[in-house]
Scaffold this active site. Structure first.
Site, PDB file in Angstrom:
ATOM      1  N   ASN A   9       0.888  -1.165   0.000  1.00 45.72           N
ATOM      2  CA  ASN A   9       0.000   0.000   0.000  1.00 45.72           C
ATOM      3  C   ASN A   9       0.925   1.214   0.000  1.00 45.72           C
ATOM      4  OD1 ASN A   9      -1.812   2.038   0.519  1.00 45.72           O
ATOM      5  ND2 ASN A   9      -2.150   1.471   2.664  1.00 45.72           N
ATOM      6  N   LYS A  11       0.316   4.307  -0.407  1.00 48.80           N
ATOM      7  CA  LYS A  11      -0.221   5.558   0.160  1.00 48.80           C
ATOM      8  C   LYS A  11       0.105   6.732  -0.775  1.00 48.80           C
ATOM      9  CE  LYS A  11       0.146   3.406   4.630  1.00 48.80           C
ATOM     10  NZ  LYS A  11       0.190   3.538   6.075  1.00 48.80           N
ATOM     11  N   HIS A  95      -9.327   1.949   4.491  1.00 53.07           N
ATOM     12  CA  HIS A  95      -8.073   2.045   5.254  1.00 53.07           C
ATOM     13  C   HIS A  95      -8.269   3.009   6.424  1.00 53.07           C
ATOM     14  CE1 HIS A  95      -3.943   3.011   6.291  1.00 53.07           C
ATOM     15  NE2 HIS A  95      -3.642   1.839   5.757  1.00 53.07           N
ATOM     16  N   GLU A  97      -6.527   5.322   7.530  1.00 51.68           N
ATOM     17  CA  GLU A  97      -6.232   6.728   7.218  1.00 51.68           C
ATOM     18  C   GLU A  97      -7.419   7.390   6.525  1.00 51.68           C
ATOM     19  OE1 GLU A  97      -2.524   5.873   5.290  1.00 51.68           O
ATOM     20  OE2 GLU A  97      -1.727   5.285   7.238  1.00 51.68           O
ATOM     21  N   GLU A 167      -5.779  -4.235  10.533  1.00 53.23           N
ATOM     22  CA  GLU A 167      -4.687  -3.293  10.756  1.00 53.23           C
ATOM     23  C   GLU A 167      -4.946  -2.505  12.030  1.00 53.23           C
ATOM     24  OE1 GLU A 167      -2.570  -2.356   6.797  1.00 53.23           O
ATOM     25  OE2 GLU A 167      -4.281  -1.025   6.948  1.00 53.23           O
ATOM     26  N   GLY A 173       2.663   2.289  10.676  1.00 51.26           N
ATOM     27  CA  GLY A 173       3.706   3.294  10.495  1.00 51.26           C
ATOM     28  C   GLY A 173       4.432   3.680  11.768  1.00 51.26           C
ATOM     29  N   SER A 213       3.250  -2.116  10.400  1.00 54.45           N
ATOM     30  CA  SER A 213       4.688  -2.280  10.615  1.00 54.45           C
ATOM     31  C   SER A 213       5.198  -3.696  10.323  1.00 54.45           C
ATOM     32  CB  SER A 213       5.069  -1.850  12.036  1.00 54.45           C
ATOM     33  OG  SER A 213       4.768  -0.474  12.236  1.00 54.45           O
TER      34      SER A 213
HETATM   35  P1  PGA Z   1       2.892   0.245   7.611  1.00 53.15           P
HETATM   36  O1  PGA Z   1       1.449   0.569   6.955  1.00 53.15           O
HETATM   37  O2  PGA Z   1       3.337  -1.084   7.051  1.00 53.15           O
HETATM   38  O3  PGA Z   1       3.767   1.374   7.169  1.00 53.15           O
HETATM   39  O4  PGA Z   1       2.687   0.189   9.088  1.00 53.15           O
HETATM   40  C1  PGA Z   1       0.501  -0.442   6.781  1.00 53.15           C
HETATM   41  C2  PGA Z   1      -0.765   0.111   6.162  1.00 53.15           C
HETATM   42  O5  PGA Z   1      -1.156   1.231   6.519  1.00 53.15           O
HETATM   43  O6  PGA Z   1      -1.405  -0.529   5.318  1.00 53.15           O
END
Ligand code: PGA
Length: 251
Positions: A9, A11, A95, A97, A167, A173, A213
């Site tokens: 992903n 982003k 997601h 976000e 998630e 992140g 992560s």
């Molecule tokens: P990350 O993000 O691997 O950077 O923690 C995962 C995601 O938001 O899908």
């Protein structure tokens, strides 16, 4: 048997040229791996070029969001059929976000999932609790609410094209991954929610990815969990070598 599914992903990252370069490097590194499904979710602007670069490889291309209408006066939105037209086979929906920053709700997730499936796209539906919700002992409640709300009204047949991504928001992140035991506990619970909604056959067949992560040094232990069927990956999916290492988690 559920085929493991490792999906990037990106982003808000990567130009068209960077996306194409990424695939050109990655494809050599993961050529011949057929027992893992591989996808890259990317910004709308690179989708067409990304899809072209993925042709003839085992890498699927997808979008990170979509709208639920097919056309009309919806300035700035992108329809599932347009994503398909750009050569994509999947779309990430709901997601955290998008839920946090762009007003996504279970209701809009549900509309988007239905529209994506109707356009012939696979839907990766994201669910997961915030840190305060986990601390308050509400992780299961939130995950259930996201799954029930997001998948309401789908048929068992439609579920063949649905993937869940668990998630936990506190792990995205942050470098702080859920332990394999924490992931397995929620994944097993999520599967029981799917069983209540769609029956045992669908629950056993549906892939549930873990996201938050995931890195080359923790992917193996996460993937060893009985109900973890893959990963949705942000940061570690931005470089071909670390993403390739995730895809090759069995090696
Ligand atoms: P990350 O993000 O691997 O950077 O923690 C995962 C995601 O938001 O899908």
């Amino acid at each position: 048997m559920r085929k493991p599914y490792i999906c990037g992903n990106w982003k808000l990252n990567k130009t068209i040229a960077e996306a194409v370069d990424f695939v050109n490097t990655l494809k050599g590194e993961i050529a011949g791996i057929n027992d893992v499904e591989v996808g890259i979710g990317a910004p709308f602007t690179c989708l067409s070029a990304l899809s072209d670069a993925c042709k003839g490889t085992n890498i699927a291309s997808g979008a990170e969001d979509c709208y639920w209408e097919e056309s009309g006066a919806f300035t700035g939105e992108v329809a599932p059929s347009m994503i398909k037209d750009a050569g994509c086979s999947f779309v990430i929906i709901g997601h955290s976000e998008r839920r946090q920053f762009f007003g996504e709700t279970n209701e809009t997730v549900n509309k988007k999932v239905k529209a994506a499936l109707a356009a012939g796209l696979q839907a990766i539906v994201c669910v997961g609790e915030m840190l305060e919700e986990r601390k308050a002992g509400k992780a299961n409640d939130v995950v259930k609410d996201h799954i029930v709300g997001g998948l309401e009204g789908l048929s068992a047949e439609q579920m063949k094209n649905v993937v869940i991504a668990y998630e936990p928001v506190w792990a995205i992140g942050t470098g702080e991954t859920a332990t394999p035991a924490q992931a397995q506990e929620i994944h097993a619970f999520a599967r029981s929610v799917l069983k209540d909604m769609f029956g045992e056959v669908v629950a056993e067949a549906t892939r549930i990815q873990y996201g938050g992560s995931v890195k080359p040094d923790n992917v193996k232990e996460l993937m060893a969990c009985a109900d973890v069927d893959g990963a949705l990956v942000g940061g570690a999916a931005l470089k071909p070598d670390s993403f390739a290492a995730l895809v090759k988690f069995k090696a």
